[in-house]
Design a protein around this motif. Structure first.
Motif, mmCIF file in Angstrom:
data_model
loop_
_atom_site.group_PDB
_atom_site.id
_atom_site.type_symbol
_atom_site.label_atom_id
_atom_site.label_comp_id
_atom_site.label_asym_id
_atom_site.label_seq_id
_atom_site.Cartn_x
_atom_site.Cartn_y
_atom_site.Cartn_z
ATOM 1 N N PHE A 108 0.839 -1.189 0.000
ATOM 2 C CA PHE A 108 0.000 0.000 0.000
ATOM 3 C C PHE A 108 0.872 1.236 0.000
ATOM 4 C CE2 PHE A 108 0.042 -0.523 4.743
ATOM 5 C CZ PHE A 108 0.557 0.721 5.081
ATOM 6 N N THR A 109 0.333 2.295 -0.550
ATOM 7 C CA THR A 109 0.994 3.594 -0.519
ATOM 8 C C THR A 109 0.056 4.537 0.192
ATOM 9 O OG1 THR A 109 1.988 3.110 -2.649
ATOM 10 C CG2 THR A 109 2.030 5.411 -1.936
ATOM 11 N N LYS A 110 0.598 5.283 1.129
ATOM 12 C CA LYS A 110 -0.223 6.221 1.896
ATOM 13 C C LYS A 110 0.305 7.607 1.584
ATOM 14 C CE LYS A 110 0.443 6.846 6.850
ATOM 15 N NZ LYS A 110 0.355 6.167 8.144
ATOM 16 N N ARG A 111 -0.590 8.471 1.110
ATOM 17 C CA ARG A 111 -0.153 9.765 0.603
ATOM 18 C C ARG A 111 -0.847 10.888 1.359
ATOM 19 N NH1 ARG A 111 -1.145 13.250 -4.003
ATOM 20 N NH2 ARG A 111 -3.130 12.236 -4.438
ATOM 21 N N ASP A 112 -0.085 11.911 1.653
ATOM 22 C CA ASP A 112 -0.636 13.123 2.243
ATOM 23 C C ASP A 112 -0.828 14.107 1.095
ATOM 24 O OD1 ASP A 112 -0.957 15.677 3.337
ATOM 25 O OD2 ASP A 112 0.255 15.169 5.105
ATOM 26 N N ARG A 113 -2.081 14.482 0.831
ATOM 27 C CA ARG A 113 -2.346 15.314 -0.347
ATOM 28 C C ARG A 113 -1.811 16.735 -0.186
ATOM 29 N NH1 ARG A 113 -8.482 13.430 -2.216
ATOM 30 N NH2 ARG A 113 -7.790 11.461 -3.129
ATOM 31 N N GLU A 114 -1.618 17.199 1.046
ATOM 32 C CA GLU A 114 -1.104 18.571 1.236
ATOM 33 C C GLU A 114 0.402 18.628 1.004
ATOM 34 O OE1 GLU A 114 -2.308 19.510 5.254
ATOM 35 O OE2 GLU A 114 -4.364 18.923 4.733
#
Ligand code: FES
Ligand code: FE
Length: 325
Positions: free
Chosen positions: A225-231
């Motif tokens: 999985f990849t977890k991304r912070d959109r900010e």
């Protein structure tokens, strides 16, 4: 007992970390098969851990001049598996052609040693983070689990449990609902849409916020999985790969990749991951049935379980038998 599963014997299965194989041969058990790993100038090699002369474990021997030397009578095997020296034979006698070790496919990639028990391995999956500039990769594991591999893998693809099993770490009680998402399949594999998860402190800055998870199914026992912070565009991904030790036990390994400064050492990252994994372990070790039901009517799925459903369908298509029903 050797695990008879043609689909999995055709796969690249993680055997150990690269650092585990130094100058001495190492025995690992992969799918119930005793395997010896050894290193010489050409790289790393895997044989069945059995000398054809009297059944000694070659892993108790040593590597000399690039050859694996049996501990019992000193027969020497080169990397192809051919025996090239039998000390007991008078020098004018030829080495019998049957004097061979049984080689397996073996390669090093992404910090691990992988073996292929059938010499029929698929192309290696790609892990772009591993060589991408700006990424730090941390090797995690091994962790042994008393459960069959598909249950362990599915747990990793399960977004709904984050705010329950890992409450306070990977989710919060006030944000347990999962928005709808879809699973896409193309030549690059199987992946989900981004799924919003509200976390108390996703990147170590102490600030609670939404992060976006994308799950990918790369191989039957390898997912990510990849977890991304959109900010901030901070990204962390975890590759999970599971080795079937035998019919009932799994060994999990991982690669954690970060494109931002975590302010944590590799050891700290590993102990955090161990702690999270320890929360999952009693759940997974006690699930019934132990075999993942591939008949989708057998358990009750929600829309948020689409990743798990895709995984079950994929195992079904590949004909994986171990840990499935
Ligand atoms: Fe290996 Fe005899 S058992 S050389
Ligand atoms: Fe978990």
């Amino acid at each position: 007992m050797i695990v008879q599963d043609t689909a999995l014997r055709n796969e690249w299965i993680v055997a150990c970390r690269s650092v585990d194989v130094q100058d001495r041969p190492l025995q690992v058990t992969v799918m119930g098969e005793r395997v010896v790993l050894f290193r010489n100038e050409e790289g790393i090699h895997a044989f069945k851990d059995l000398c054809i002369h009297r059944g000694a474990a070659l892993s108790l021997g040593c590597v000399r001049d690039g050859k694996l030397v049996c501990p019992y009578h000193g027969w020497e095997y080169e990397a192809s598996g051919a025996c090239v020296k039998i000390p007991q034979l008078p020098s004018h006698q030829a080495i019998p052609g049957k004097a061979r070790a049984i080689p397996f496919g073996c390669t090093e990639r992404y910090g691990f040693v992988w073996v292929n028990l059938n010499s029929n391995a698929p192309d290696f999956f790609s892990l772009p983070e591993f060589d991408a500039p700006g990424y730090r990769n941390v090797i995690w594991g091994p962790q042994t689990v008393n459960a069959k591999p598909p249950r362990v893998v599915e747990n990793f693809l399960d977004v709904g449990h984050l705010a329950v099993v890992h409450v306070g770490y990977l989710g919060v009680e006030t944000h347990m609902a999962i928005g709808d998402y879809h699973v896409h399949r193309d030549e690059n594999g199987i992946r989900t849409d981004e799924i919003a998860v509200f976390q108390p402190d996703p990147d170590g800055t102490g600030q609670a916020k939404h992060v976006y998870y994308t799950y990918e199914i790369l191989r039957p026992l390898t997912v990510k999985f990849t977890k991304r912070d959109r900010e901030t565009n901070n990204e962390m991904s975890i590759l999970l790969t599971v080795m079937p030790l035998d019919e009932n036990q799994s060994v999990a390994y991982g690669v954690l990749s970060f494109n931002y400064e975590t302010n944590m050492t590799d050891e700290e990252i590993n102990s955090f991951q161990d702690m999270i994994f320890a929360q999952d372990k009693p759940i997974v070790e006690n699930q019934k049935p132990e075999d993942l039901p591939l008949d989708l009517q057998v358990e009750l799925s929600l829309k948020c379980d689409r990743a798990s459903i895709a995984y079950r369908q994929y195992l079904n298509e590949l004909g994986v038998k171990l840990g499935t029903a």
